[in-house]
Design an enzyme around this catalytic site. Structure first.
Site, short mmCIF file in Angstrom:
data_model
loop_
_atom_site.label_atom_id
_atom_site.label_comp_id
_atom_site.label_asym_id
_atom_site.label_seq_id
_atom_site.Cartn_x
_atom_site.Cartn_y
_atom_site.Cartn_z
CG ASP A 81 -1.88 -1.17 1.23
OD1 ASP A 81 -2.09 -1.77 0.17
OD2 ASP A 81 -2.41 -1.48 2.30
CD GLU A 289 -8.35 -4.17 1.20
OE1 GLU A 289 -8.60 -3.99 2.41
OE2 GLU A 289 -7.66 -5.12 0.80
#
Ligand SMILES: *[C@@H]1O[C@H](CO)[C@@H](O)[C@H](O)[C@H]1NC(C)=O
Ligand SMILES: *[C@@H]1O[C@H](CO)[C@@H](O)[C@H](O)[C@H]1NC(C)=O
Ligand SMILES: *[C@@H]1O[C@H](CO)[C@@H](O)[C@H](O)[C@H]1NC(C)=O
Length: 412
Positions: A81, A289
Site C-alpha cells: 500500500d 478497499e
C-alpha cells in the site's frame, strides 16, 4: 470565477493532464487535487518543466501481454500500500511497516533507500496494529506534510485513522496527532456509517474550491467519504452528529464465504455470528478497499483495489481469479456518484479493471496516482509470481496512464 474557470480550461488543455499544485515547482505529485480555482490549499504553479527526475526518462516499447495489461515497471522497493510523493528531486515512499517506513529515491525506478520512519514510537491510538500502521497516505498542504495512516487488525473493523504532520517529508520531525475517525469501538464509532464500515485506507483529496475530502473503507459496506476541517486533523460534523458521508463504492456480492472467528482478533464479539460483528462479516467477503481519489480533467476518478490482497500460500487462492486488481470509476463530482463505462454505480459493484495480474505480475493493488509533466502514473504493489507469493515480498511497480474517451488505460 468565470475567468478562473477559463484559465483552468486553458491550462488543462495545455497540460492535457490534471492541474496539480507544484508548491514552488517541488512536488510532482500531489495526492489528489481537483480543478484549481485558486482557492485550494497550496499555490498552483503551472510553470513546471520536466527535469532529470521525471518518472519516465525514456520510452521503452511495451511487450505484448496476453492479459491485455502492459508489463509493470518493477522496482526493488519492498512495500505494501505505497504512498509516494516527489519533493525537490527526491521521491518519498511511505509503506506499511514499523512506525510507517520511509524510503527515498532519486528516481521512481530506484535505487530506493530506507531513511527511517514517520512515527517516533507506536501510534498514540490505543487500538489495532499501532506498532506498524497500515496504508499511509501522505499529502503536502498549507506548508506541511500530513501522513494519514490506519490502525486495525486483519479481518476486523475495530479500526482507526490517525494523522501525523511535519514540515519535512523525510523522517525526524513528525508530530503524531492521533485519532481522527474510528469504527468498531470507541467514541463516534456508533455514528452512521462508521457503525457499518471499516476506517482504514485513508486518502485525502483537495477539491478546487478548497474542500478537503477523506476517503476510507475496506470490506463490509465498502468505501465512504467524509469532509475534513481546514485544520486537516478534524473530521467535519463528527462531534456534533452532522457527519456528511458519501457512499462511494461497494462490493455487494459475496465473493467468498464468511470466515468468522479470527483467533487473532482481540476484540472479537463473543459468540453471536449475526448482527455485524466487529471481526468477520457474516454476510461474506466483500473485497473492496484502498480507495484513492484523483482528478484528471474533466473527471474525478475513484481508484480502488478489488479482491484478495494477501494470503496466497494456498495455491488454490492464486488460481481462483479473486486476487487483487486495480479498478476505477469516474464522476463529475469529488463526492460521486462514480460509475463505470456501463454506467454502473460503484456502490452497486461497478468498476473498470485498469490493471491486474499479467505475466509474473500478480495481485497488483494498494495503488496511488502520481503526476509528472507528461501526465499520470499509476503505482501499486505487486507480487512477482516467479519469485514469491509472500506478503513481505511485494514490490513497488508502476505504469503510465493514457486517457481514451476519458477512461484511463495503463500503458508501459
Ligand atoms: C515559494 O517561493 C516563494 C518565493 O521564492 C517564497 O516566498 C515562499 O516561501 C515559497 N513557498 C514555499 C512553500 O516554499
Ligand atoms: C520477477 O523476477 C524475475 C526473477 O528475478 C525477474 O527476471 C522478473 O523481471 C521479475 N518480474 C517482475 C515483474 O518483477
Ligand atoms: C447504522 O446506523 C444507521 C442509522 O442509525 C442504521 O440505519 C443502521 O441500521 C446501522 N447499521 C448497523 C449495521 O447497525
Amino acid at each position: 470565477m468565470a475567468v478562473l474557470f477559463a484559465l483552468f480550461l486553458l491550462f488543462s488543455l495545455a497540460l492535457s493532464a490534471r492541474i496539480r499544485p507544484s508548491f514552488n515547482g517541488t512536488a510532482l505529485n500531489n495526492k489528489g487535487t481537483g480543478p484549481s480555482t485558486g482557492t485550494a490549499a497550496g499555490t498552483d504553479d503551472l510553470s513546471f518543466e520536466p527535469g532529470p527526475n521525471t518518472v519516465f526518462r525514456e520510452e521503452v516499447p511495451p511487450a505484448a501481454a496476453a492479459s491485455g495489461f502492459p508489463p509493470t515497471h518493477g522496482t526493488e522497493l519492498r512495500t505494501h500500500d505505497p504512498s509516494i510523493i516527489y519533493v525537490d528531486g527526491t521521491f518519498y515512499s511511505y509503506s506499511v511497516g514499523p512506525r510507517i517506513v520511509v524510503h527515498e529515491a532519486p528516481r521512481m525506478e530506484g535505487p530506493w533507500t530506507e531513511s527511517g520512519a514517520v512515527l517516533f514510537g507506536d501510534s498514540v491510538i490505543q487500538k489495532g496494529d499501532r506498532k506498524a500502521p497500515w496504508a499511509a497516505n501522505t499529502v503536502y498542504l498549507n506548508g506541511q506534510y500530513y501522513c494519514y495512516y490506519s490502525v486495525s487488525n486483519a479481518g476486523c473493523r475495530d479500526s482507526a485513522i490517525g494523522v501525523a504532520s511535519s514540515a519535512y517529508p523525510g523522517p525526524g520531525a513528525w508530530t503524531d496527532h492521533g485519532l481522527i475517525i474510528q469504527s468498531g469501538t470507541g467514541d463516534g464509532s456508533d455514528v452512521y456509517p462508521l457503525n457499518q464500515s471499516n476506517t482504514i485506507d485513508p486518502n485525502v483529496f483537495v477539491d478546487g474550491d478548497g474542500s478537503l475530502y477523506l476517503t476510507f473503507g475496506s470490506f463490509w459496506s465498502g468505501l465512504w467519504q467524509v469532509e475534513l476541517e481546514s485544520d486537516l486533523v478534524t473530521v467535519k460534523g463528527l462531534s456534533d452528529g452532522n457527519l456528511n458521508a458519501a457512499h462511494l463504492a461497494a462490493e455487494p456480492g459475496k465473493v467468498w464465504r464468511s470466515k468468522l472467528a479470527n483467533s487473532k482478533a482481540k476484540t472479537a464479539t463473543t459468540g453471536s455470528s449475526s448482527a455485524s460483528p466487529i471481526c468477520g462479516d457474516p454476510t461474506g467477503g466483500h473485497p473492496i478497499e484502498g480507495g484513492y481519489l484523483a482528478y484528471h480533467a474533466p473527471y474525478y476518478y475513484m481508484w480502488f483495489s478489488w479482491g484478495r490482497c494477501c494470503e496466497f500460500k494456498d495455491p488454490a487462492m492464486r488460481t481462483n481469479g479473486k486476487e487483487y486488481r486495480i479498478r476505477v470509476g469516474r464522476s463529475e463530482s469529488a463526492r460521486g456518484p462514480f460509475v463505470d463505462k456501463q454506467g454502473i454505480d460503484l456502490v452497486d459493484g461497478g468498476g473498470e479493471t485498469i490493471y491486474g495480474s499479467n505475466g509474473d505480475v500478480f495481485a497488483p493493488g494498494g495503488q496511488g496516482i502520481l503526476s509528472d509533466a507528461y501526465g499520470d502514473i499509476l503505482y501499486y504493489h505487486y507480487l512477482n509470481s516467479s519469485v514469491s507469493y509472500e506478503f513481505s515480498d511485494a514490490r513497488l511497480g508502476y505504469n503510465r496512464l493514457e486517457y481514451v474517451d476519458g477512461w484511463p488505460v495503463a500503458v508501459y
